[in-house]
Design a protein around this motif. Structure first.
Motif, PDB file in Angstrom:
ATOM      1  N   HIS A 296     -12.385  -5.731   2.791  1.00 36.26           N
ATOM      2  CA  HIS A 296     -11.500  -5.089   3.766  1.00 36.26           C
ATOM      3  C   HIS A 296     -11.991  -5.413   5.165  1.00 36.26           C
ATOM      4  O   HIS A 296     -13.177  -5.255   5.466  1.00 36.26           O
ATOM      5  CB  HIS A 296     -11.487  -3.573   3.526  1.00 36.26           C
ATOM      6  CG  HIS A 296     -10.345  -2.859   4.198  1.00 36.26           C
ATOM      7  ND1 HIS A 296      -9.054  -3.356   4.209  1.00 36.26           N
ATOM      8  CD2 HIS A 296     -10.296  -1.689   4.855  1.00 36.26           C
ATOM      9  CE1 HIS A 296      -8.268  -2.510   4.866  1.00 36.26           C
ATOM     10  NE2 HIS A 296      -8.994  -1.481   5.270  1.00 36.26           N
TER      11      HIS A 296
ATOM     12  N   TYR B 185       2.330   6.627   2.622  1.00 38.17           N
ATOM     13  CA  TYR B 185       2.144   7.020   4.023  1.00 38.17           C
ATOM     14  C   TYR B 185       3.197   8.059   4.421  1.00 38.17           C
ATOM     15  O   TYR B 185       3.816   7.978   5.485  1.00 38.17           O
ATOM     16  CB  TYR B 185       2.228   5.817   4.964  1.00 38.17           C
ATOM     17  CG  TYR B 185       1.140   4.772   4.830  1.00 38.17           C
ATOM     18  CD1 TYR B 185       0.634   4.404   3.611  1.00 38.17           C
ATOM     19  CD2 TYR B 185       0.627   4.135   5.966  1.00 38.17           C
ATOM     20  CE1 TYR B 185      -0.344   3.429   3.490  1.00 38.17           C
ATOM     21  CE2 TYR B 185      -0.360   3.161   5.857  1.00 38.17           C
ATOM     22  CZ  TYR B 185      -0.834   2.822   4.606  1.00 38.17           C
ATOM     23  OH  TYR B 185      -1.806   1.848   4.501  1.00 38.17           O
TER      24      TYR B 185
ATOM     25  N   ARG C 151      -2.549  -6.880   1.407  1.00 33.67           N
ATOM     26  CA  ARG C 151      -2.387  -5.450   1.081  1.00 33.67           C
ATOM     27  C   ARG C 151      -1.810  -4.746   2.305  1.00 33.67           C
ATOM     28  O   ARG C 151      -2.546  -4.303   3.176  1.00 33.67           O
ATOM     29  CB  ARG C 151      -3.741  -4.828   0.718  1.00 33.67           C
ATOM     30  CG  ARG C 151      -4.483  -5.532  -0.411  1.00 33.67           C
ATOM     31  CD  ARG C 151      -5.797  -4.820  -0.706  1.00 33.67           C
ATOM     32  NE  ARG C 151      -6.635  -4.665   0.462  1.00 33.67           N
ATOM     33  CZ  ARG C 151      -7.631  -5.481   0.808  1.00 33.67           C
ATOM     34  NH1 ARG C 151      -7.922  -6.536   0.072  1.00 33.67           N
ATOM     35  NH2 ARG C 151      -8.328  -5.248   1.897  1.00 33.67           N
ATOM     36  N   THR C 152      -0.478  -4.653   2.372  1.00 36.35           N
ATOM     37  CA  THR C 152       0.137  -4.150   3.599  1.00 36.35           C
ATOM     38  C   THR C 152       0.704  -2.752   3.412  1.00 36.35           C
ATOM     39  O   THR C 152       1.467  -2.498   2.490  1.00 36.35           O
ATOM     40  CB  THR C 152       1.287  -5.069   4.045  1.00 36.35           C
ATOM     41  OG1 THR C 152       2.107  -5.313   2.907  1.00 36.35           O
ATOM     42  CG2 THR C 152       0.757  -6.370   4.565  1.00 36.35           C
TER      43      THR C 152
ATOM     44  N   ALA D 133       0.866  -1.185   0.000  1.00 36.86           N
ATOM     45  CA  ALA D 133       0.000   0.000   0.000  1.00 36.86           C
ATOM     46  C   ALA D 133       0.899   1.231   0.000  1.00 36.86           C
ATOM     47  O   ALA D 133       1.573   1.527   0.987  1.00 36.86           O
ATOM     48  CB  ALA D 133      -0.917  -0.010   1.221  1.00 36.86           C
TER      49      ALA D 133
ATOM     50  N   ASN E 290      -0.796   6.070  11.328  1.00 41.61           N
ATOM     51  CA  ASN E 290      -1.143   6.229   9.898  1.00 41.61           C
ATOM     52  C   ASN E 290      -1.428   7.690   9.569  1.00 41.61           C
ATOM     53  O   ASN E 290      -1.040   8.190   8.518  1.00 41.61           O
ATOM     54  CB  ASN E 290      -2.408   5.435   9.516  1.00 41.61           C
ATOM     55  CG  ASN E 290      -2.480   4.078  10.128  1.00 41.61           C
ATOM     56  OD1 ASN E 290      -2.084   3.897  11.269  1.00 41.61           O
ATOM     57  ND2 ASN E 290      -2.988   3.116   9.399  1.00 41.61           N
TER      58      ASN E 290
ATOM     59  N   ARG F 250     -18.203   0.278   3.997  1.00 42.17           N
ATOM     60  CA  ARG F 250     -17.554   1.342   3.228  1.00 42.17           C
ATOM     61  C   ARG F 250     -17.813   0.999   1.773  1.00 42.17           C
ATOM     62  O   ARG F 250     -18.959   0.933   1.367  1.00 42.17           O
ATOM     63  CB  ARG F 250     -16.065   1.411   3.610  1.00 42.17           C
ATOM     64  CG  ARG F 250     -15.413   2.725   3.308  1.00 42.17           C
ATOM     65  CD  ARG F 250     -14.030   2.864   3.928  1.00 42.17           C
ATOM     66  NE  ARG F 250     -13.039   1.923   3.381  1.00 42.17           N
ATOM     67  CZ  ARG F 250     -11.751   1.932   3.678  1.00 42.17           C
ATOM     68  NH1 ARG F 250     -11.273   2.816   4.548  1.00 42.17           N
ATOM     69  NH2 ARG F 250     -10.918   1.071   3.150  1.00 42.17           N
TER      70      ARG F 250
ATOM     71  N   LYS G  92      -0.331   4.302  -1.093  1.00 40.03           N
ATOM     72  CA  LYS G  92      -1.222   5.464  -1.227  1.00 40.03           C
ATOM     73  C   LYS G  92      -0.723   6.591  -0.334  1.00 40.03           C
ATOM     74  O   LYS G  92       0.110   6.364   0.559  1.00 40.03           O
ATOM     75  CB  LYS G  92      -2.646   5.056  -0.834  1.00 40.03           C
ATOM     76  CG  LYS G  92      -2.757   4.491   0.571  1.00 40.03           C
ATOM     77  CD  LYS G  92      -4.115   3.840   0.821  1.00 40.03           C
ATOM     78  CE  LYS G  92      -4.201   3.302   2.229  1.00 40.03           C
ATOM     79  NZ  LYS G  92      -5.433   2.550   2.463  1.00 40.03           N
TER      80      LYS G  92
ATOM     81  N   LEU H 293      -7.629   1.640  -4.956  1.00 41.56           N
ATOM     82  CA  LEU H 293      -8.559   1.108  -3.944  1.00 41.56           C
ATOM     83  C   LEU H 293      -9.834   1.936  -3.812  1.00 41.56           C
ATOM     84  O   LEU H 293     -10.847   1.442  -3.333  1.00 41.56           O
ATOM     85  CB  LEU H 293      -7.876   1.075  -2.577  1.00 41.56           C
ATOM     86  CG  LEU H 293      -6.674   0.144  -2.432  1.00 41.56           C
ATOM     87  CD1 LEU H 293      -5.932   0.467  -1.144  1.00 41.56           C
ATOM     88  CD2 LEU H 293      -7.108  -1.309  -2.456  1.00 41.56           C
TER      89      LEU H 293
ATOM     90  N   SER I 159      -4.889  -7.165   5.384  1.00 41.15           N
ATOM     91  CA  SER I 159      -4.060  -5.956   5.396  1.00 41.15           C
ATOM     92  C   SER I 159      -3.032  -6.156   6.513  1.00 41.15           C
ATOM     93  O   SER I 159      -2.858  -7.271   6.999  1.00 41.15           O
ATOM     94  CB  SER I 159      -4.917  -4.706   5.586  1.00 41.15           C
ATOM     95  OG  SER I 159      -5.657  -4.802   6.766  1.00 41.15           O
ATOM     96  N   SER I 160      -2.345  -5.086   6.934  1.00 38.13           N
ATOM     97  CA  SER I 160      -1.242  -5.267   7.895  1.00 38.13           C
ATOM     98  C   SER I 160      -1.677  -6.013   9.141  1.00 38.13           C
ATOM     99  O   SER I 160      -1.088  -7.027   9.523  1.00 38.13           O
ATOM    100  CB  SER I 160      -0.670  -3.918   8.309  1.00 38.13           C
ATOM    101  OG  SER I 160      -0.012  -3.317   7.236  1.00 38.13           O
TER     102      SER I 160
ATOM    103  N   LEU J 245       0.973  -0.074   6.724  1.00 38.71           N
ATOM    104  CA  LEU J 245       1.612   0.310   7.986  1.00 38.71           C
ATOM    105  C   LEU J 245       2.727  -0.656   8.424  1.00 38.71           C
ATOM    106  O   LEU J 245       3.775  -0.213   8.897  1.00 38.71           O
ATOM    107  CB  LEU J 245       0.543   0.417   9.082  1.00 38.71           C
ATOM    108  CG  LEU J 245       1.001   1.186  10.306  1.00 38.71           C
ATOM    109  CD1 LEU J 245       1.318   2.639   9.970  1.00 38.71           C
ATOM    110  CD2 LEU J 245      -0.040   1.110  11.415  1.00 38.71           C
TER     111      LEU J 245
ATOM    112  N   PHE K 103     -12.156  -8.418  -3.752  1.00 31.32           N
ATOM    113  CA  PHE K 103     -11.536  -8.253  -2.432  1.00 31.32           C
ATOM    114  C   PHE K 103     -12.517  -7.652  -1.433  1.00 31.32           C
ATOM    115  O   PHE K 103     -13.547  -7.083  -1.792  1.00 31.32           O
ATOM    116  CB  PHE K 103     -10.273  -7.373  -2.519  1.00 31.32           C
ATOM    117  CG  PHE K 103     -10.521  -5.906  -2.775  1.00 31.32           C
ATOM    118  CD1 PHE K 103     -10.760  -5.438  -4.050  1.00 31.32           C
ATOM    119  CD2 PHE K 103     -10.511  -4.993  -1.721  1.00 31.32           C
ATOM    120  CE1 PHE K 103     -10.981  -4.082  -4.293  1.00 31.32           C
ATOM    121  CE2 PHE K 103     -10.729  -3.634  -1.945  1.00 31.32           C
ATOM    122  CZ  PHE K 103     -10.969  -3.186  -3.243  1.00 31.32           C
TER     123      PHE K 103
HETATM  124  C1  LIG Z   1      -5.005   1.428   3.144  1.00 31.04           C
HETATM  125  C2  LIG Z   1      -5.586   0.111   2.846  1.00 31.04           C
HETATM  126  C3  LIG Z   1      -4.850  -1.051   3.115  1.00 31.04           C
HETATM  127  C4  LIG Z   1      -3.535  -1.049   3.850  1.00 31.04           C
HETATM  128  O1  LIG Z   1      -3.799  -0.929   5.228  1.00 31.04           O
HETATM  129  P1  LIG Z   1      -2.672  -1.103   6.348  1.00 31.04           P
HETATM  130  O2  LIG Z   1      -3.441  -1.230   7.598  1.00 31.04           O
HETATM  131  O3  LIG Z   1      -1.823   0.126   6.312  1.00 31.04           O
HETATM  132  O4  LIG Z   1      -1.913  -2.319   5.989  1.00 31.04           O
HETATM  133  C5  LIG Z   1      -5.396  -2.253   2.716  1.00 31.04           C
HETATM  134  N1  LIG Z   1      -6.597  -2.316   2.109  1.00 31.04           N
HETATM  135  C6  LIG Z   1      -7.351  -1.221   1.871  1.00 31.04           C
HETATM  136  C7  LIG Z   1      -8.670  -1.366   1.209  1.00 31.04           C
HETATM  137  C8  LIG Z   1      -6.879   0.028   2.253  1.00 31.04           C
HETATM  138  O5  LIG Z   1      -7.629   1.114   2.022  1.00 31.04           O
END
Ligand SMILES: *Cc1c(COP(=O)(O)O)cnc(C)c1O
Length: 358
Positions: A160, A42, A213-214, A36, A343, A132, A38, A84, A197-198, A216, A158
């Motif tokens: 979240h 970070y 999807r990592t 990630a 973050n 979301r 974006k 995303l 994710s993380s 942080l 996917f």
């Molecule tokens: C930002 C984001 C991530 C990454 O999240 P972290 O907690 O920083 O790993 C993964 N998936 C989605 C949909 C996100 O918006």
């Protein structure tokens, strides 16, 4: 370290490499890292971080907007780049030109993407509880319809996860995998399905998927094995001595209770420091000691009380995030003092502090 810089960010690529190696050791079978990057990775600097990750063999990235994705391509990033967030009509040509993967936020949004007639590559978002983006996991007909739009290539799907609660994460994962299986039985041939994710990779890697999807964690937060990649530093521009009873800064919010030495740092809230750190709620490190922030943070400058650190001189280096002597202050420490999360602290570090690689 360039003696005349006012405020700067140091990026430790060895720490990044270590974090990648550790996270790879935690990946479930068949799962790869999707970094990630974006919000300027970070706050670390997106081209810099994505380039380094690419050299470490990372082949998939995610960003928030098509514009962020296009900027990565311009800086030479190959491989997959998934957007995303919601992409509006005005950014679709840019996405197609840059071979970005777009998130289809729901069936309506998928129809909008389809209407551009651009053969866009998409990953479908599935809502499993965060409320979301995404079609609800139970809306199989709508998810299938989104897959069957003639101009879209539905390459992935996917969801979240939105808590650190194991029971709820497993519930979300259950909803997700049931939907993926049902859609695959209906003939939707997603190559990639992903949900970690993380935090969930570190806690519940068994939830599986083709990508983690990592963000942080890559930057060094979330487990003791991870090393922070970013340090934030600023120059001492001047040192002032106040008599007992004198005030300093906007509103004279700082009041000297004794003869006081204040160091003026060349960094402020416009550089991304939260103003909530004002009036002693936050500190900076100088010569291996903590100096509390004095009075109200300014846009471009910050006063700190260095009465107890007599060796402080103009030109010295103050550490806002990072190490000074035996002391360390992390983005997590700053976040706690400001009432937020690392973050937010990291992603708001603006473009003004120069990024340098160690
Ligand atoms: C930002 C984001 C991530 C990454 O999240 P972290 O907690 O920083 O790993 C993964 N998936 C989605 C949909 C996100 O918006």
């Amino acid at each position: 370290m360039g003696a005349e810089r006012r405020a700067w960010i140091e990026i430790d690529l060895k720490a990044l490499e270590k974090n990648v190696r550790f996270l790879r050791s935690r990946l479930p079978a068949g799962c790869r890292l999707m970094a990630a990057v974006k919000a300027g990775a970070y706050g670390h600097g997106a081209p810099l971080i994505a380039g380094a990750l690419q050299r470490l063999g990372v082949q998939a990235f995610c960003v928030a907007t098509a514009e962020e994705g296009a900027a990565l391509r311009k800086s030479g990033v190959r491989g997959e780049i998934l957007v995303l967030g919601y992409t509006g009509r005005e950014s679709l040509a840019l996405a197609a030109e840059n071979d970005l993967l777009l998130t289809a936020a729901d069936l309506e949004h998928a129809r909008l993407l389809n209407s551009a007639g651009l053969r866009l590559r998409v990953h479908l978002a599935v809502d499993t509880g965060m409320r979301r983006l995404g079609e609800p996991a139970e809306a199989l007909d709508r998810l299938e319809a989104a897959c069957r739009l003639e101009n879209l290539r539905p390459e992935g799907i996917f969801t979240h996860l939105c808590t650190e609660d194991g029971d709820f994460c497993r519930e979300q994962a259950g909803r997700f995998w049931r939907a993926v299986d049902a859609l695959r039985r209906r003939g939707c041939a997603f190559e990639k399905a992903h949900l970690l994710s993380s935090s969930s990779l570190l806690r519940f890697p068994e939830l599986g998927g083709d990508y983690a999807r990592t963000g942080l964690a890559l930057y060094g937060y979330g487990a003791p094995e991870l090393k922070p990649v970013l340090s934030l530093k600023a120059r001492v521009a001047a040192v002032k001595t106040l008599k007992k009873g004198e005030g300093a800064g906007y509103g004279l919010c700082f009041q000297a209770k004794r003869e006081t030495r204040l160091a003026v740092l060349s960094i402020g809230y416009a550089d991304g420091l939260p103003r909530q750190l004002s009036c002693g709620r936050g500190s900076v490190l100088l010569h291996g000691r903590a100096a509390p922030i004095a009075g109200l943070l300014c846009m471009d400058q910050t006063l700190v009380d260095v009465t107890d650190i007599p060796q402080v001189r103009p030109g010295d280096e103050a550490v806002l995030i990072g190490r000074s002597g035996a002391l360390r202050q992390s983005a997590e420490d700053l976040a706690r003092a400001a009432g937020t999360i690392p973050n937010e602290i990291l992603s708001r570090l603006g473009s003004r502090p120069e990024r340098t690689v160690l």
